[in-house]
Structures are given as structure tokens and as C-alpha cells.
Scaffold this active site. Structure first.
Site, short mmCIF file in Angstrom:
data_model
loop_
_atom_site.label_atom_id
_atom_site.label_comp_id
_atom_site.label_asym_id
_atom_site.label_seq_id
_atom_site.Cartn_x
_atom_site.Cartn_y
_atom_site.Cartn_z
N GLY A 1 0.78 -1.24 0.00
CA GLY A 1 0.00 0.00 0.00
C GLY A 1 0.80 1.29 0.00
O GLY A 1 0.34 2.31 0.50
N ASN B 1 1.41 3.14 -2.58
CA ASN B 1 0.68 4.12 -3.40
C ASN B 1 -0.53 4.68 -2.65
O ASN B 1 -0.83 5.87 -2.76
CB ASN B 1 0.26 3.48 -4.73
CG ASN B 1 1.38 3.54 -5.75
OD1 ASN B 1 1.73 4.61 -6.23
ND2 ASN B 1 1.97 2.39 -6.06
N ARG C 1 -15.59 -14.64 -9.91
CA ARG C 1 -14.96 -13.30 -10.01
C ARG C 1 -16.03 -12.21 -10.07
O ARG C 1 -15.91 -11.16 -9.43
CB ARG C 1 -14.04 -13.25 -11.23
CG ARG C 1 -12.79 -14.13 -11.05
CD ARG C 1 -11.98 -14.26 -12.32
NE ARG C 1 -11.64 -12.97 -12.88
CZ ARG C 1 -11.70 -12.67 -14.18
NH1 ARG C 1 -12.07 -13.57 -15.06
NH2 ARG C 1 -11.39 -11.47 -14.59
N HIS D 1 0.46 1.24 -12.89
CA HIS D 1 1.20 0.06 -13.36
C HIS D 1 2.67 0.46 -13.56
O HIS D 1 2.95 1.54 -14.11
CB HIS D 1 0.59 -0.41 -14.69
CG HIS D 1 1.28 -1.61 -15.24
ND1 HIS D 1 1.09 -2.87 -14.72
CD2 HIS D 1 2.17 -1.74 -16.26
CE1 HIS D 1 1.83 -3.73 -15.39
NE2 HIS D 1 2.50 -3.08 -16.33
N ASP E 1 -4.43 -3.83 -18.01
CA ASP E 1 -3.43 -2.78 -18.24
C ASP E 1 -3.58 -2.14 -19.63
O ASP E 1 -2.59 -1.75 -20.25
CB ASP E 1 -1.99 -3.33 -18.07
CG ASP E 1 -1.75 -3.90 -16.68
OD1 ASP E 1 -2.33 -3.37 -15.72
OD2 ASP E 1 -1.00 -4.88 -16.55
N GLU F 1 5.79 6.69 -9.16
CA GLU F 1 4.38 6.30 -8.97
C GLU F 1 3.75 7.18 -7.90
O GLU F 1 2.60 7.63 -8.03
CB GLU F 1 4.28 4.83 -8.54
CG GLU F 1 4.74 3.84 -9.60
CD GLU F 1 4.53 2.39 -9.18
OE1 GLU F 1 3.54 2.11 -8.48
OE2 GLU F 1 5.35 1.54 -9.55
#
Ligand code: GAR
Length: 224
Positions: free
Chosen positions: A19, A21, A76, A120, A156, A185
């Protein structure tokens, strides 16, 4: 695409790991650089450091256990419906994937079209997927970097919002390169959130146009 007028943008963060970011976004909000409030930090991992970071800052931390959904043909999608319930309850306007290591399905992508971002660690469209720093070194690339993009169903693949490039040095290994990229980032993710909060991101097909800030008017009216 901007936040509800006057109120800070309501942001939810999905994270599976350490975590950092998430932390960068929290720090930028606390420093007043990003006009947003984090309404939920959600993880598919009970022990995610990201959840600890949330607790430390008094932010709602929510573990959504994937186990009850496994084995179903729609596991999912069913999991994403559970996430969507949380996001809806929290009235999240923007969703950030921040080291979220599950592939999101159309359930979330459609509900948050052009309102879900991912970061990413490569210069997309080069090197989607995993182990991308090693791949960039193995290819002999001279530059690497990171990308913030809107999330679409292709992994992505969504429209690119911001990128930052860093050099690849002769003595780099995947870890040293990842660390250099990560520092960028932490700069571009909060910046992308602020651009969204200001309503300055316009998606045109696969392009994201960034509208310039409002030019100064002929006069200032205070309070505006
Ligand atoms: C970051 O480097 C992020 O770009 C990457 O995972 C790391 C998470 O770090 N994400 C992806 O590879 C997604 N395709 P963090 O948990 O410290 O933010």
C-alpha cells in the site's frame, strides 16, 4: 467526471499488498495537494499492510473475503458485486487500484467506467502484466517508468492518463529499478487523482485529454 460540487472527491482504494501508493495518496490529501477524501480502503487480503495504513489514518478499512465466492462459475463477478455493494454504500465517486492483484470484471469496470484508475510499473502499452521491471531490463530498454490509466476490461489496457519515465542503469536489477519507478508512482498517482477531482480529465476513445486549468477571469469575486 468531477466531484460533487463543493465537496471533496470521494475516493475508494482497492489494494492487496504493502500500500505505498495508497500512502502517497493519503499523504497528498493530508498535505492539501489533493482535494479528496478516502471513503474506503478495501482489500482481498486480510493482512494487507494497506489495511493497516488505513487504520493508522482513521480511514475505513474493509476486508472482503474472496473465499465464500470460490468454486462458483461466476466467482470473479460475484466477488466484484460484493465490492460494488461496498463502493455504492460508501458513495465512492472514484476507485483507485493500488497494487490490487485481482483482475476486475465487467461488473466493476462498467459501474465505474472512466471512474476507476490503476497504476502500473511500466510505460504502457509496453509490458502489461507481471514482473515488468525484469522484462524491461531483459529487453535492454533504456527507459522504464509507470503509467496511470483508466481501467477497462483488458488488463493494463485502458486510456492513459499520466506517465513518468526513469532511466534504466547498467547495474540495475529488478529491485533497484522497481524502487526508482515507485518513487515516480508516488508522484503521478496523487496528481492524476487531483486532475480528476478538478474535472480536468476528458476521455475521447482511448485518449485522455487533460483540460488546462481555468484561465484567470477578468475579475475575481470573493468569496467565489
Ligand atoms: C506498484 O508498483 C504498482 O505499480 C504495482 O504493484 C505495486 C504496488 O505497490 N501494480 C501492478 O503491477 C498492477 N499491474 P504498493 O502496494 O506499495 O502501492
Amino acid at each position: 467526471m468531477s466531484s460533487k460540487r463543493g465537496a471533496p472527491l470521494r475516493v475508494a482504494v482497492l489494494a492487496s499488498g504493502r500500500g505505498s501508493n495508497l500512502q502517497a495518496v493519503i499523504d497528498a490529501i493530508e498535505a492539501g495537494q489533493v482535494q479528496a477524501t478516502i471513503v474506503a480502503v478495501i482489500s482481498n487480503k486480510k493482512d494487507a499492510v494497506a489495511l493497516e495504513r488505513a487504520r493508522k489514518h482513521g480511514l475505513p478499512d474493509i476486508f472482503v473475503d474472496p473465499k465464500p465466492f470460490t468454486g462458483r462459475p461466476d466467482s470473479r463477478e460475484a466477488y466484484d458485486r460484493a465490492l460494488l455493494d461496498v463502493l455504492t454504500q460508501r458513495d465512492a465517486e472514484l476507485v483507485l487500484l493500488a497494487g490490487y492483484m485481482k483482475i476486475v470484471t465487467a461488473v466493476l469496470v462498467d459501474a465505474y467506467a472512466n471512474r476507476m484508475m490503476n497504476i502500473h510499473p511500466s510505460l504502457l502499452p509496453s509490458f502489461p502484466g507481471l514482473d515488468v521491471q525484469k522484462k524491461a531490463i531483459d529487453w535492454g530498454c533504456k527507459l522504464a517508468g509507470c503509467t496511470v490509466h483508466f481501467v477497462t476490461e483488458g488488463v493494463d489496457e485502458g486510456p492513459i492518463i499520466l506517465q513518468a519515465a526513469v532511466p534504466i542503469l547498467d547495474d540495475d536489477n529488478p529491485e533497484t529499478l522497481a524502487a526508482r519507478i515507485l518513487r515516480q508512482e508516488h508522484i503521478i498517482y496523487p496528481r492524476a487523482v487531483q486532475l480528476f477531482a478538478e474535472g480536468r480529465l476528458r476521455v475521447e476513445g482511448r485518449l485522455v485529454r487533460i483540460e488546462q486549468g481555468k484561465p484567470a477571469g477578468e475579475a475575481l469575486i470573493s468569496p467565489s
